[in-house]
Design a protein around this motif. Structure first.
Motif, mmCIF file in Angstrom:
data_model
loop_
_atom_site.group_PDB
_atom_site.id
_atom_site.type_symbol
_atom_site.label_atom_id
_atom_site.label_comp_id
_atom_site.label_asym_id
_atom_site.label_seq_id
_atom_site.Cartn_x
_atom_site.Cartn_y
_atom_site.Cartn_z
ATOM 1 N N VAL A 24 -0.489 2.386 12.516
ATOM 2 C CA VAL A 24 0.417 1.739 11.561
ATOM 3 C C VAL A 24 0.539 2.633 10.329
ATOM 4 O O VAL A 24 -0.240 3.566 10.146
ATOM 5 C CB VAL A 24 -0.061 0.332 11.127
ATOM 6 N N SER A 25 1.534 2.310 9.518
ATOM 7 C CA SER A 25 1.713 3.082 8.289
ATOM 8 C C SER A 25 1.729 2.168 7.071
ATOM 9 O O SER A 25 2.346 1.106 7.081
ATOM 10 C CB SER A 25 3.022 3.862 8.370
ATOM 11 N N LEU A 26 1.006 2.575 6.075
ATOM 12 C CA LEU A 26 1.011 1.871 4.785
ATOM 13 C C LEU A 26 1.467 2.899 3.748
ATOM 14 O O LEU A 26 0.687 3.418 2.974
ATOM 15 C CB LEU A 26 -0.387 1.341 4.461
ATOM 16 N N PRO A 27 2.796 3.181 3.742
ATOM 17 C CA PRO A 27 3.307 4.330 2.983
ATOM 18 C C PRO A 27 3.046 4.275 1.481
ATOM 19 O O PRO A 27 2.984 5.309 0.839
ATOM 20 C CB PRO A 27 4.808 4.317 3.287
ATOM 21 N N ASN A 28 2.925 3.076 0.934
ATOM 22 C CA ASN A 28 2.740 3.002 -0.518
ATOM 23 C C ASN A 28 1.282 3.073 -0.958
ATOM 24 O O ASN A 28 0.991 2.955 -2.151
ATOM 25 C CB ASN A 28 3.406 1.745 -1.064
ATOM 26 N N SER A 29 0.382 3.288 0.030
ATOM 27 C CA SER A 29 -1.037 3.396 -0.293
ATOM 28 C C SER A 29 -1.291 4.455 -1.358
ATOM 29 O O SER A 29 -2.169 4.313 -2.193
ATOM 30 C CB SER A 29 -1.847 3.765 0.945
ATOM 31 N N LYS A 30 -0.490 5.518 -1.300
ATOM 32 C CA LYS A 30 -0.736 6.630 -2.228
ATOM 33 C C LYS A 30 -0.475 6.255 -3.687
ATOM 34 O O LYS A 30 -0.939 6.930 -4.595
ATOM 35 C CB LYS A 30 0.067 7.872 -1.824
ATOM 36 N N TYR A 31 0.276 5.184 -3.901
ATOM 37 C CA TYR A 31 0.527 4.747 -5.280
ATOM 38 C C TYR A 31 -0.434 3.637 -5.713
ATOM 39 O O TYR A 31 -0.454 3.246 -6.872
ATOM 40 C CB TYR A 31 1.956 4.226 -5.427
ATOM 41 N N ALA A 32 -1.190 3.127 -4.737
ATOM 42 C CA ALA A 32 -2.013 1.946 -5.015
ATOM 43 C C ALA A 32 -3.048 2.215 -6.108
ATOM 44 O O ALA A 32 -3.231 1.407 -7.012
ATOM 45 C CB ALA A 32 -2.699 1.472 -3.737
ATOM 46 N N VAL B 252 3.008 -2.519 -2.188
ATOM 47 C CA VAL B 252 1.771 -2.412 -1.406
ATOM 48 C C VAL B 252 1.614 -3.661 -0.534
ATOM 49 O O VAL B 252 1.269 -3.589 0.653
ATOM 50 C CB VAL B 252 0.549 -2.232 -2.344
ATOM 51 N N LYS B 253 1.911 -4.791 -1.121
ATOM 52 C CA LYS B 253 1.830 -6.065 -0.406
ATOM 53 C C LYS B 253 2.816 -6.063 0.771
ATOM 54 O O LYS B 253 2.487 -6.504 1.876
ATOM 55 C CB LYS B 253 2.183 -7.180 -1.386
ATOM 56 N N GLN B 254 4.027 -5.562 0.495
ATOM 57 C CA GLN B 254 5.055 -5.519 1.539
ATOM 58 C C GLN B 254 4.648 -4.609 2.697
ATOM 59 O O GLN B 254 4.934 -4.907 3.847
ATOM 60 C CB GLN B 254 6.391 -5.068 0.943
ATOM 61 N N ASP B 255 3.949 -3.502 2.384
ATOM 62 C CA ASP B 255 3.431 -2.619 3.436
ATOM 63 C C ASP B 255 2.586 -3.412 4.426
ATOM 64 O O ASP B 255 2.733 -3.294 5.645
ATOM 65 C CB ASP B 255 2.523 -1.531 2.823
ATOM 66 N N LEU C 265 -4.982 -5.521 -4.254
ATOM 67 C CA LEU C 265 -3.618 -5.604 -4.785
ATOM 68 C C LEU C 265 -2.782 -6.567 -3.948
ATOM 69 O O LEU C 265 -1.955 -7.301 -4.471
ATOM 70 C CB LEU C 265 -2.967 -4.215 -4.798
ATOM 71 N N ALA C 266 -3.014 -6.548 -2.627
ATOM 72 C CA ALA C 266 -2.233 -7.406 -1.729
ATOM 73 C C ALA C 266 -2.818 -8.809 -1.616
ATOM 74 O O ALA C 266 -2.175 -9.712 -1.093
ATOM 75 C CB ALA C 266 -2.141 -6.759 -0.353
ATOM 76 N N GLY C 267 -4.044 -8.988 -2.058
ATOM 77 C CA GLY C 267 -4.691 -10.305 -1.998
ATOM 78 C C GLY C 267 -5.223 -10.672 -0.627
ATOM 79 O O GLY C 267 -5.610 -11.820 -0.385
ATOM 80 N N ILE C 268 -5.263 -9.708 0.319
ATOM 81 C CA ILE C 268 -5.675 -10.016 1.697
ATOM 82 C C ILE C 268 -7.196 -9.881 1.880
ATOM 83 O O ILE C 268 -7.864 -9.246 1.069
ATOM 84 C CB ILE C 268 -4.950 -9.078 2.701
ATOM 85 N N PRO C 269 -7.745 -10.472 2.954
ATOM 86 C CA PRO C 269 -9.189 -10.397 3.164
ATOM 87 C C PRO C 269 -9.610 -9.085 3.826
ATOM 88 O O PRO C 269 -8.829 -8.461 4.548
ATOM 89 C CB PRO C 269 -9.461 -11.567 4.106
ATOM 90 N N GLY C 270 -10.830 -8.677 3.547
ATOM 91 C CA GLY C 270 -11.372 -7.455 4.135
ATOM 92 C C GLY C 270 -12.862 -7.600 4.400
ATOM 93 O O GLY C 270 -13.578 -8.238 3.625
ATOM 94 N N LEU C 271 -13.275 -7.011 5.518
ATOM 95 C CA LEU C 271 -14.679 -7.110 5.920
ATOM 96 C C LEU C 271 -15.229 -5.708 6.096
ATOM 97 O O LEU C 271 -14.541 -4.823 6.604
ATOM 98 C CB LEU C 271 -14.733 -7.874 7.253
ATOM 99 N N LEU D 294 -9.327 -5.226 7.856
ATOM 100 C CA LEU D 294 -8.447 -5.972 6.951
ATOM 101 C C LEU D 294 -7.611 -6.963 7.745
ATOM 102 O O LEU D 294 -7.194 -6.671 8.872
ATOM 103 C CB LEU D 294 -7.523 -5.006 6.203
ATOM 104 N N GLY D 295 -7.358 -8.118 7.169
ATOM 105 C CA GLY D 295 -6.599 -9.136 7.889
ATOM 106 C C GLY D 295 -5.443 -9.687 7.080
ATOM 107 O O GLY D 295 -5.227 -9.311 5.925
ATOM 108 N N LYS D 296 -4.706 -10.600 7.715
ATOM 109 C CA LYS D 296 -3.593 -11.256 7.036
ATOM 110 C C LYS D 296 -4.145 -12.211 5.983
ATOM 111 O O LYS D 296 -5.261 -12.702 6.107
ATOM 112 C CB LYS D 296 -2.780 -12.098 8.026
ATOM 113 N N GLN D 297 -3.295 -12.495 4.984
ATOM 114 C CA GLN D 297 -3.656 -13.471 3.977
ATOM 115 C C GLN D 297 -4.094 -14.772 4.661
ATOM 116 O O GLN D 297 -3.446 -15.217 5.607
ATOM 117 C CB GLN D 297 -2.439 -13.728 3.084
ATOM 118 N N TRP D 298 -5.186 -15.331 4.219
ATOM 119 C CA TRP D 298 -5.769 -16.589 4.711
ATOM 120 C C TRP D 298 -6.368 -16.464 6.113
ATOM 121 O O TRP D 298 -6.839 -17.449 6.665
ATOM 122 C CB TRP D 298 -4.765 -17.757 4.708
#
Lengths: 444, 462
Positions: B285-293, B358-361, B410-416, B433-437
């Motif tokens: 997958v690509s998270l293109p805006n990671s570089k600005y995060a 970043v969230k949209q990515d 920044l995206a508010g998502i969960p991470g383990l 990393l997972g989806k919100q909630w």
């Protein structure tokens, strides 16, 4: 010709709401006169880790004020942090509104007919209270976090009389809406003014009207009388300065009551940069149209509408209508008295005159009581025995037949004589007192 | 289970042991207390220790308010602060038979990625006492790794749970923003701060999350519902071999570029292979805006900090502002600048827009109609634990160690973060990393991985 000047004044009014609990916590907001620092919790003390929670009742009150001032209610609004340091501000920022206020673009009409534009009505929280005792400053956080609504006008005032009228109208409105006691002395309602002055020619000639490039903010003046005095002083001071071709600058001034003059508190260079940004601890406020509609329909008849209706519907003078609509309670008393008066043939004018002139204490007198009193006055009962005797003798003379009948034992003949007295007295004789007098006369 | 090994038990193991009366709560508390007394002088993991006779001992990051127990946030400013109230998470733990055995060291007000910004000295990594633990939840990660508690609570604003968990070889869960009440968590950056568990197993993390999650009427941004991941995953009778069969696992190419230590990269790639062997479908997958995060993060975070630190004005809490450490001062100054009139639009408002991108990515990567993935995996940290003192004079390099973790905040998502191997004797963590909630899916993936490997059973020798 002498150069004329026009003052340009904008007002900021703060009003403390009388909600049960504070703006962002569960503490009671009824703090006045309570032992210091007893109405507090981690939230209003700004303790580390504490978070705000929005008081919905306060938001509704703010919207009501906005609606009464013909504002547009923002579908989406935000709380923001206003950052500044002061010992009475325990978080180091005040939760307020800046870029996204709850109510915008309203207006109010003054008695003079002038329309004052309302820039915004927004929600915020009050600070703690400092007391300076000798060399020590004490902080009481009971007031910290009490809901505060700020109403900001456009710079539409040009004289002190309109300022006075506006402030009075707002105070009346807050009381009508029952959102605040709006007591100036207690600090429920506070006034700040922005003042500048410009030569009238500038505004009236071809060059476009624009605001002067400075304004003086009058702040921290906690009495209505003093702020009016301060505005009057400022207008004079600024005109004098302009006459002397002095350059006026942006500054904040206070009022010295002893010397009866304003004094510099903060110059432009020292002005705060509040660094507003959206309060991350609170979600966006979304106000649904249906909620606005239901709040709108819950509004009482507003004081200026009531005044107009009283004058039109009851045909009383504008002055009387103003007095009678002064408070919602008095207006209700008046209308309730009218209702009674109608049943007993007491006219609107009589009721209005009575209340306006006699100023009954409506907390101890019932509307029905004043109607009774008015009814009594209208009959104008004759109680004096001498007067009644005279009338009775006259009636006996004029009704010889009735006297004979009575002496023959016809009790009913007495009624004829009473009727005679009533006719002579235009119905004003006190029957209870008249009866024994007539009986005595007939037996003699 | 011998009584000598009580402290090596997981939380679930401890609950079972107590139920079976293998040991008493008092014995359990004594065992941990003695171990802390012995090892804490070496590790500097606890700032405050409390001896209890009952409850299951948990270590609490010292940035979470505990009624009657000193809470310093790792700062000299609060060195005498005893909160008059409990954080909601503490209330919840107490309701579930947990006791607070101590408050753990952390970077001052959670500002730091190594544990070295604490006013009370750095925490040492149990795997190598010359190395950092990572941060800011340094003491919590070290305490769990060294068996000084059954589990710990940490806070994560840019990786502060996941990164030290990774560097200390334990499990760390950063929940969705709004999953756990922040009431009582001393704020660093309010729009990103989260509280989560640091544990000895994925199962433990799921259980603790169920306890502490759910609204409380105090944090306006907290979702009212409690999570039930533990119940769903571990009591649903799920078959191990089917746990992640058919699950789509995304691997972001941006997380494997320059800056990632090649040995760490190898460990992570092996871990991903392991997931594939268990039936997961691996997708790039690509998270293109990671570089600005990172840039956006270091505008939003200091801005919020500049306001959150204002209450420590020297009038209350008995300490003056000169007592702030250099990193706190740096962030207050940065944030004051970025919010200044005339700069707000250029900095804060722009950073908020980047945050949306970043969230949209992530939304795009997770979007099912577009063939989105169920979870995203990658490294937690570009390196393993580094030497104490190595980066303290270079804040920018220090900030770069958060590069893989901050996007989730920044995206508010969960991470383990789960242990997935070693590089030169130091633990490496796999980030899921997972989806919100949707903590449930990342816990499921973590659990499946944990079941098929032995990494989580490795203990440091101290």
């Amino acid at each position: 010709m002498k150069q004329m000047y026009e003052p340009i004044i904008g007002l900021e009014v703060h009003v403390e709401l009388n909600t049960k609990s504070k703006m962002f916590c569960r503490c009671s907001a009824d703090y006045f006169g309570k032992e210091p620092n007893t109405y507090t919790c981690p939230v209003c003390l700004g303790l580390p880790g504490a978070l705000p929670l929005i008081n919905k009742a306060a938001i509704e009150d703010c919207i009501k004020i906005g609606l009464a001032l013909n504002c547009k209610i923002s579908e989406k609004s935000l709380f923001e942090r206003k950052n500044y340091f002061y010992p009475d501000l325990p978080k180091g920022y005040q939760i307020s509104q800046y870029r996204w206020p709850l109510c915008i673009n309203g207006q109010i009409t003054l008695d003079s007919g002038q329309v004052i534009r309302i820039n915004r009505v927004h929600q915020e929280e009050d600070t703690g209270k400092l007391s300076h005792l000798g060399g020590v400053t004490l902080i009481d956080f009971n007031r910290s976090g009490v809901p505060l609504v700020e109403i900001v006008t456009e710079p539409d005032f040009h004289d002190v009389a309109s300022v006075r009228d506006y402030a009075k109208k707002l105070q009346q409105l807050f009381r009508y809406l029952e959102v605040s006691n709006a007591d100036m002395e207690r600090g429920d309602m506070r006034l700040e003014a922005n003042i500048s002055v410009h030569p009238i020619a500038i505004a009236s000639k071809a060059s476009p009207w624009r605001l002067p490039d400075y304004r003086v903010e009058l702040k921290n003046i906690n009495s209505f009388r003093f702020i009016v005095a301060a505005i009057e002083y400022e207008i004079k001071r600024q005109i004098e300065a302009l006459e002397k071709r002095e350059k006026l600058t942006q500054e904040t001034r206070g009022w010295n009551e002893d010397k009866k003059c304003t004094f510099l508190q903060r110059s432009k260079e020292e002005a705060h940069d509040y660094r507003y940004f959206p309060e991350p601890d609170l979600p966006e406020l979304r106000i649904e149209e249906s909620r606005v509609k239901s709040l709108e329909s819950s509004l009482p008849e507003l004081p200026w509408d009531k005044l107009k209706r009283f004058a039109e519907e009851y045909g009383i003078s504008k002055n009387d209508a103003q007095i009678l609509s002064e408070t919602k309670e008095l207006a209700e008393f008046f209308e309730s008295a009218l209702e009674h008066g109608k049943k007993h043939g007491v006219s609107i004018k009589e009721v209005a005159n009575y209340i306006v002139n006699r100023k009954p204490d409506i907390s101890s007198v019932l509307p029905t009581q004043i109607i009774e009193e008015l009814k009594g006055k209208k009959v104008g009962i004759i109680e004096s025995e001498k007067e009644l005797e005279k009338l009775a003798e006259q009636a006996v003379k004029e009704n010889a037949n009735a006297v004979l009948d009575y002496k023959k034992g016809k009790e009913a003949a007495l009624q004829v004589l009473i009727g005679g007295v009533m006719k002579l007295s235009l119905g004003k004789a006190d029957i209870a007192k008249l009866k024994p007098i007539l009986e005595k006369l007939l037996k003699s | 289970m011998g009584k000598n090994n009580i402290t090596s038990l997981t939380l679930i193991g401890t609950i079972k042991g107590l139920k079976q009366k293998d040991f008493s709560e008092e014995e359990l508390n004594n065992a941990y207390f003695e171990r802390i007394a012995k090892l804490n002088p070496k590790l500097n993991s606890f700032l405050e220790i409390k001896k209890n006779s009952c409850g299951i001992p948990a270590a609490i990051k010292d940035i979470i308010c505990t009624q009657g127990i000193k809470t310093t946030a790792g700062s000299r400013i609060l060195s005498n602060f005893i909160p008059p109230y409990n954080a909601i998470v503490i209330q919840r733990l107490l309701e579930n038979g947990i006791s607070v055995i101590g408050k753990t060291n952390c970077d001052e007000f959670a500002m730091g990625g190594s544990g070295e910004n604490s006013s009370f000295g750095p925490t040492k990594n149990p795997w190598d006492l010359n190395k950092v633990t990572g941060g800011s939840s340094s003491g919590s990660a070290a305490a769990v790794a060294a068996d000084l508690c059954a589990f710990a609570l940490g806070s994560d604003t840019g990786g502060s749970i996941r990164q030290p968990a990774s560097l200390c070889g334990v499990v760390g869960l950063k929940p969705t923003y709004g999953r756990v009440s922040r009431y009582g968590l001393i704020a660093m950056a309010s729009s990103l701060d989260t509280i989560g568990p640091v544990t000895k197993s994925v199962e433990d993390a799921a259980l603790v999350l169920d306890w502490i999650s759910g609204g409380d009427g105090y944090d306006s941004n907290c979702h009212p519902e409690r999570s039930e991941g533990y119940k769903h995953i571990f009591f649903a009778g799920a078959q191990n071999d089917k746990l992640i069969k058919g699950l789509k696992v995304g691997v972001p190419k941006e997380y494997f570029g320059e800056g990632l230590n090649p040995k760490v990269k190898q460990v992570i790639e092996d871990a991903i292979k392991k997931l594939e062997e268990q039936g997961a479908e691996i997708v790039e997958v690509s998270l293109p805006n990671s570089k600005y995060a990172l840039a956006a993060y270091y505008i939003i975070v200091p801005s919020e900090i500049s306001a959150n630190m204002a209450r420590f004005d020297g009038i209350r809490y008995g300490s003056a502002r000169v007592d702030f450490g250099p990193e706190v001062k740096r962030r207050i100054m940065l944030g004051t600048y970025t919010l200044s009139s005339g700069y707000y639009e250029e900095y804060y408002a722009k950073a908020a827009k980047v945050r949306t991108l970043v969230k949209q990515d992530f939304n795009k990567a997770f979007d099912p109609p577009a063939g989105g993935v169920d979870v995203i995996v990658g490294p937690v940290s570009p390196t393993t634990a580094w030497n104490l003192g190595e980066k303290v004079d270079d804040p920018l390099t220090m900030y770069l160690s958060d590069i893989y973790t901050i996007s989730a905040n920044l995206a508010g998502i969960p991470g383990l973060s789960i242990p997935c191997g070693f590089s030169e004797g130091l633990p490496v963590g796999l980030q899921i990393l997972g989806k919100q909630w949707d903590e449930e899916t990342i816990l499921r993936v973590g659990y499946a991985y944990e079941q098929s490997t032995e990494w989580h059973k490795e203990k440091p020798k101290i």
